[in-house]
Design an enzyme around this catalytic site. Structure first.
Site, PDB file in Angstrom:
ATOM      1  N   SER A  65      41.964  54.595  49.571  1.00 11.56           N
ATOM      2  CA  SER A  65      42.625  53.403  49.008  1.00 11.56           C
ATOM      3  C   SER A  65      44.130  53.537  48.826  1.00 11.56           C
ATOM      4  O   SER A  65      44.769  52.577  48.397  1.00 11.56           O
ATOM      5  CB  SER A  65      41.987  53.032  47.666  1.00 11.56           C
ATOM      6  OG  SER A  65      40.738  52.433  47.877  1.00 11.56           O
ATOM      7  N   LYS A  68      46.212  50.791  50.302  1.00 11.28           N
ATOM      8  CA  LYS A  68      46.517  49.509  49.661  1.00 11.28           C
ATOM      9  C   LYS A  68      47.988  49.340  49.309  1.00 11.28           C
ATOM     10  O   LYS A  68      48.418  48.214  49.035  1.00 11.28           O
ATOM     11  CB  LYS A  68      45.629  49.316  48.427  1.00 11.28           C
ATOM     12  CG  LYS A  68      44.153  49.156  48.790  1.00 11.28           C
ATOM     13  CD  LYS A  68      43.277  48.957  47.569  1.00 11.28           C
ATOM     14  CE  LYS A  68      41.836  48.625  47.967  1.00 11.28           C
ATOM     15  NZ  LYS A  68      40.928  49.760  47.845  1.00 11.28           N
ATOM     16  N   SER A 120      41.907  48.557  42.459  1.00 11.40           N
ATOM     17  CA  SER A 120      41.588  48.968  43.832  1.00 11.40           C
ATOM     18  C   SER A 120      40.361  48.253  44.391  1.00 11.40           C
ATOM     19  O   SER A 120      39.519  48.854  45.055  1.00 11.40           O
ATOM     20  CB  SER A 120      41.383  50.490  43.895  1.00 11.40           C
ATOM     21  OG  SER A 120      41.547  50.971  45.209  1.00 11.40           O
TER      22      SER A 120
END
Length: 406
Positions: A65, A68, A120
């Site tokens: 993640s 992101k 997230s």
């Protein structure tokens, strides 16, 4: 025999002392960060992009993640915060971690950025990607274009949320060095850097869907924000393939440090990333200081001889000066973070004479500022005055001056 053994022992001890005594302070400090948990790690000067420490920094690995941060900055740069995002069936189908949006629901883009970066949420990432580019595949194209623009060498994006993915170009992966470069762009170069820092530096955020039927609270999972003075941004990540990942930034005393970690432990070792981050940040703070290249901007030779140029018959020359040469972005490196014992090497490349005519501002050479074998800045050396070529009318004028002075 005893004397021989005694002498050998003394010699061996002397060699040992010389070897251990040869370690510099910087090497001793670097030894302290050798024992990292992360498979790949980088400490970077966030302003210049200089890598200050690396462990397998160019090894290609899944990024989870931490992806992101790229999704967020592209959304900020290519959309309006007041845009209305409608949730698709595909976005709703994403696995945990989820905001648990429902197909057909609508949200303000600005609200979803907090869901993306603080909690997230994987469904949020897909909804944002589809809104910005029309599809996840088209958004991945934007991500890869931006990565090349930033200077990433070994990064390939397939998904906007960091879940494992593969396409015809390869797997969803990056390197610790590339990941640090993306963060450096987000906090320092992007036209939306202030907005990015605001979102990623927020501790908690409450919002509702557009019709107000559902309300959500997002809490920031970037614990580093409260671990060290000056922490300003960061993003965690985890998949079973990637392990725990992290990228974070700290700004203190006009210095910006970025740490990127890939494969920093697997369950149940989620705290390893905080230990590694603190260790690398502390190493940077203790050993690196900002040094401006302006302190080195000088030219020992101040004039260059000009052949067949109008001027003093006994000394035809032109004054020179260095001027800052910008890079492709229109900016030039003012300085970088350096260890105290490091030196800036100035490499001059300059002509030894000129032939008239000479124009003011004519390039006659350059100065490169090199640290550890890398050129970080370059100045042009140019002429200050114009020098015309000797011609008949100028010669006639000089002769007349001589006769008048007799």
């Amino acid at each position: 025999m005893k004397r021989f053994l005694g002498a050998a022992a003394v010699i061996w001890l002397a060699v040992l002392l010389l070897c251990t005594g040869g370690h510099t302070y910087a090497e001793e400090q670097e030894d302290k960060v050798q024992d990292l948990y992360a498979v790949s790690a980088v400490l970077m000067d966030g302003d210049s992009g200089r890598v200050l420490y690396e462990k397998n920094g160019e090894e290609i690995r899944p990024m989870a993640s931490t992806t992101k941060i790229m999704t967020c900055i592209l959304a900020l740069e290519n959309s309006s915060p007041d845009d209305i995002v409608e949730v698709s069936a595909y976005a709703q189908s994403m696995p945990d971690v989820q905001l648990n949006m429902m197909q057909g629901e609508q949200y303000r883009l600005n609200d979803l950025l907090y869901s993306l970066m603080l909690e997230s949420h994987n469904d949020t990432a897909v909804a944002i990607a589809e809104h910005v580019a029309g599809s996840v595949e088209q958004f991945a194209d934007l991500m890869n274009e931006k990565a090349k623009e930033i200077g990433c060498k070994h990064t390939h994006y397939v998904t906007p949320n960091g879940l494992d993915g593969t396409d015809e170009e390869g797997i969803h992966a990056t390197t610790a060095e590339d990941l640090a470069l993306v963060m450096a762009y987000c906090i320092g170069e992007s036209p939306k850097k202030k907005e990015f820092l605001k979102v990623t530096g927020t501790s908690s955020y409450i919002f509702s869907n557009l019709d107000g039927s559902r309300t959500f609270t997002c809490n920031n999972h970037n614990a580093f924000l409260n671990m060290m003075e000056g922490a300003i941004s960061g993003k965690t990540g985890f998949t079973s393939a990637a392990g725990y990942c992290y990228v974070g930034a700290l700004r203190r005393d006009s210095r910006t440090f970025i740490v990127a970690l890939l494969g920093c432990g697997w369950p149940d070792n989620r705290s390893y990333k905080w230990s590694d981050t603190r260790k690398l940040m502390q190493y940077g703070l203790e050993n690196y200081e900002y040094r401006s290249f302006d302190q080195e901007r000088k030219v020992e030779i101040t004039k260059i001889d000009v052949e067949k140029g109008q001027g003093d018959l006994f000394q035809q020359s032109v004054s020179i000066q260095p001027i800052l040469m910008p890079d492709q972005s229109g900016e030039a490196e003012d300085g970088i973070l350096m260890r105290k014992e490091e030196k800036v090497e100035r490499i001059f490349e300059m002509v030894d004479h000129l032939k008239a005519p000479v124009e003011a501002g004519q390039t006659v050479g350059s100065i490169r500022y090199v640290v550890d074998g890398v050129t970080w800045r370059q100045d042009l050396i140019v002429t200050e005055q114009k020098v015309e070529k000797i011609d008949f009318s100028w010669c006639l004028g000089q002769v007349l001056k001589i006769f008048v002075s007799l």
